[in-house]
Structure formats: structure tokens, C-alpha cells
Design a protein around this motif. Structure first.
Motif, short mmCIF file in Angstrom:
data_model
loop_
_atom_site.label_atom_id
_atom_site.label_comp_id
_atom_site.label_asym_id
_atom_site.label_seq_id
_atom_site.Cartn_x
_atom_site.Cartn_y
_atom_site.Cartn_z
N SER A 3 7.19 6.38 -5.00
CA SER A 3 6.41 6.26 -6.23
C SER A 3 7.10 6.96 -7.40
O SER A 3 7.71 8.01 -7.25
CB SER A 3 5.03 6.90 -6.01
OG SER A 3 4.34 7.02 -7.24
N SER B 170 0.86 -1.18 0.00
CA SER B 170 0.00 0.00 0.00
C SER B 170 0.90 1.23 0.00
O SER B 170 2.07 1.16 -0.38
CB SER B 170 -0.90 -0.03 1.25
OG SER B 170 -1.88 0.97 1.18
N THR B 171 0.34 2.34 0.43
CA THR B 171 1.12 3.57 0.60
C THR B 171 1.05 3.97 2.06
O THR B 171 0.13 3.59 2.79
CB THR B 171 0.59 4.71 -0.30
OG1 THR B 171 -0.80 4.87 -0.08
CG2 THR B 171 0.86 4.41 -1.77
N SER C 126 1.50 9.67 0.57
CA SER C 126 0.84 8.89 -0.48
C SER C 126 1.83 8.50 -1.58
O SER C 126 1.53 7.65 -2.42
CB SER C 126 -0.33 9.67 -1.09
OG SER C 126 0.14 10.79 -1.81
N ASP D 217 5.64 4.00 -1.05
CA ASP D 217 5.11 2.64 -1.17
C ASP D 217 5.65 1.81 -0.01
O ASP D 217 6.85 1.86 0.29
CB ASP D 217 5.53 2.01 -2.49
CG ASP D 217 4.98 2.77 -3.69
OD1 ASP D 217 3.85 3.30 -3.59
OD2 ASP D 217 5.67 2.83 -4.72
#
Length: 104
Positions: free
Chosen positions: A38, A21-22, A89, A92
Motif C-alpha cells: 500500500s 483485498s489486503t 493490512s 494488497d
């Protein structure tokens, strides 16, 4: 990076689930391991996050969130820092948990 789960070896032979996920999606009180930054991150932002120590393999614990969930306080590499969701966000992470337990 979208959230996904893959089976992995657990301790004592118990099957565990590994979720990707983040960092902004990890709940307070939980720990995740940085997988990378990311590819959507602007160069200077990715560089700054890496310079702070948010590199592959770093364990990050979410300490707490502000009343409206942003910013949040994180602890990693003997450092405590507040970051906004727009920054986290872009990070990762891998979240480990027992099969069926899962994290939001």
C-alpha cells in the motif's frame, strides 16, 4: 485498497472471479498473490516487507490465526512467519476463486 471483484478467465472455460483485498482479510487455509504494498505504508515498513519477500507475484498461504486472530502465521517462498494485522493490512493481494464461491 478496498475489496473488489472482477470477472476473469477460469480453468476449463469456466468463469472465475478475481478479488482484490489486503492480506489481513484472507482466511486461514486460503492462498493469495501479492499485488503490491500500500502507498499508505511508511517507507521503512514497505522496505522491510519487500525485503522479507512480500513482493508482486508472491503467493502467500494463511496457515493459521491466534485465538484472537492476531498474529497470524503465513507461508511464502519456503518461509513460515507470523505477522500482525497492522502489517498485513498494508499488503494488497489478489484472491482467485470460482464465480459465486468468493472469499471473505
Amino acid at each position: 485498497m478496498s475489496e473488489s471483484a472482477q470477472p476473469g478467465p477460469g480453468h476449463d472455460g469456466v468463469s472465475a472471479t478475481v478479488q482484490y483485498s489486503t492480506l489481513d482479510r484472507v482466511r486461514p487455509g486460503h492462498t493469495a498473490t501479492v499485488v503490491g504494498i500500500s502507498g499508505n505504508a511508511e517507507g521503512h515498513v514497505a522496505h522491510r516487507l519487500a525485503a522479507m519477500g512480500l513482493v508482486r507475484g508472491t503467493e502467500v498461504t494463511v496457515l493459521r490465526a491466534a485465538p484472537l486472530r492476531d498474529p497470524r502465521q503465513y507461508r511464502f517462498r519456503d518461509t513460515s512467519i507470523c505477522l500482525r494485522g497492522v502489517q498485513t493490512s498494508l499488503i494488497d493481494v489478489e484472491i482467485s476463486g470460482e464465480a459465486g464461491g468468493g472469499h471473505d
